[in-house]
Design an enzyme around this catalytic site. Sequence first.
Site, PDB file in Angstrom:
ATOM      1  N   GLN A  49       0.842  -1.202   0.000  1.00 55.29           N
ATOM      2  CA  GLN A  49       0.000   0.000   0.000  1.00 55.29           C
ATOM      3  C   GLN A  49       0.877   1.252   0.000  1.00 55.29           C
ATOM      4  O   GLN A  49       0.620   2.209  -0.747  1.00 55.29           O
ATOM      5  CB  GLN A  49      -0.906   0.000   1.232  1.00 55.29           C
ATOM      6  CG  GLN A  49      -1.788   1.235   1.354  1.00 55.29           C
ATOM      7  CD  GLN A  49      -2.558   1.271   2.676  1.00 55.29           C
ATOM      8  OE1 GLN A  49      -2.770   0.234   3.307  1.00 55.29           O
ATOM      9  NE2 GLN A  49      -2.936   2.452   3.100  1.00 55.29           N
ATOM     10  N   CYS A 151      21.751   9.093   4.817  1.00 54.23           N
ATOM     11  CA  CYS A 151      21.242   9.915   3.713  1.00 54.23           C
ATOM     12  C   CYS A 151      21.835  11.318   3.703  1.00 54.23           C
ATOM     13  O   CYS A 151      21.771  12.003   2.677  1.00 54.23           O
ATOM     14  CB  CYS A 151      19.718  10.013   3.791  1.00 54.23           C
ATOM     15  SG  CYS A 151      18.859   8.464   3.463  1.00 54.23           S
TER      16      CYS A 151
END
Length: 398
Positions: A49, A151
Amino acid sequence: MEPKSPAPALYITGLGSQYPPYLLGPEEFEKFTARFYDMSRPGIKKLLQLNRSTGIETRSAIQPYETEFATQPDAPAISEIDQFFRQAGVDLTVQACKKALEEAQVAPRQITHTIGVTCTNSGNPGYDLLVARHLNLPPHVDRMLLHGVGCAGGLSILRAAAQIAGGASLRRKPARILAFACELCTPNLRHYLSLAETCTEADQPNIAGALFSDAAAAFVLCNEYAMAGNEQVPRLFELLEWGYDLIPNTIEHMSFYADIDGYRAVISRDVPEYTKHAIGPMFERLLPSYEEQVKSQSRAGGSQPLGSLGICDFDWALHPGGRAIIDGAAQVLQLSEDQLQATREIYRTRGNSSSASVLNVLDRLRSQSKKEHVVATSFGPGLSIEMALLRRCQLGEY
């Protein structure tokens, strides 16, 4: 009081992005999942989802979902992931580095330092040594490999390069620094899917499996001594200010570590809330110094006096960590779609390539930018925030 010494002149003279050849969409990931995993499990249902709702149309991938790791009965061991990175990841990085070197008009023998970063490999010697060997860099090149910055790494290596180049300037020595980032996240997807299959709580699957992609990026940063006497060297961006900070009491919200079967990322749903409120204060902290340096340059060049700068005067190279991170920053800072065009385009078409992403955005932004001033910012485990303020030197040339 002694007069203040001028800041060293630091320029990004070459930039290179390198994506692998495959672009994989949400539907392909769903078909891939169905081949190996129980689609009725709540964790799998929730992850798929999320996969359909990220806003990512295609993710860059080092392999398609029909070869090697994607076809094995079991998820690859971390030793296999390591071996693969030290071949495919090194090759991808070398391609990005060659682009940056070519644009910078710098020969490998002229490089004085290298700074690398990755969070998807932990080998020793570091992959930066393998990259240096492939590029035929001199054996005396000063190497540095950053670890633990996740990141945020694309701007961590920019900050490290700036500090090294500034130190070289104080010694009146040239610094031609080749810095690079590479992440291969696709080989780890099987591990994320295995975790999702065993997850009993539908709201707890690891969203990393729906976000991350593969890429490399590189840049060459030079100080004034490296550029002396050569007016042909490109000046893409002048780096004038940078900073790092930790967001208090957030260490548990993002992490990335080696698990027995692969790398595991932990990203809580609260990350966008913390990051969107951290950007403005850091920008306001760095802006006065940046503004003063720009004004000094204008006075020295006989230009018209510069007025006060604000958020709206900058293009934003924002780390595309997720749609909620981008939307949150846009909302809090009141950024226009033009200011975030490059960030949204990289996120939509390539996904989140961890440390390489913000450099990929900066590379894309220079072909779209209409503004002289640029902010680059990224986030990593800690939670940490990195930021750099740059002045574009070739406005209107792309």
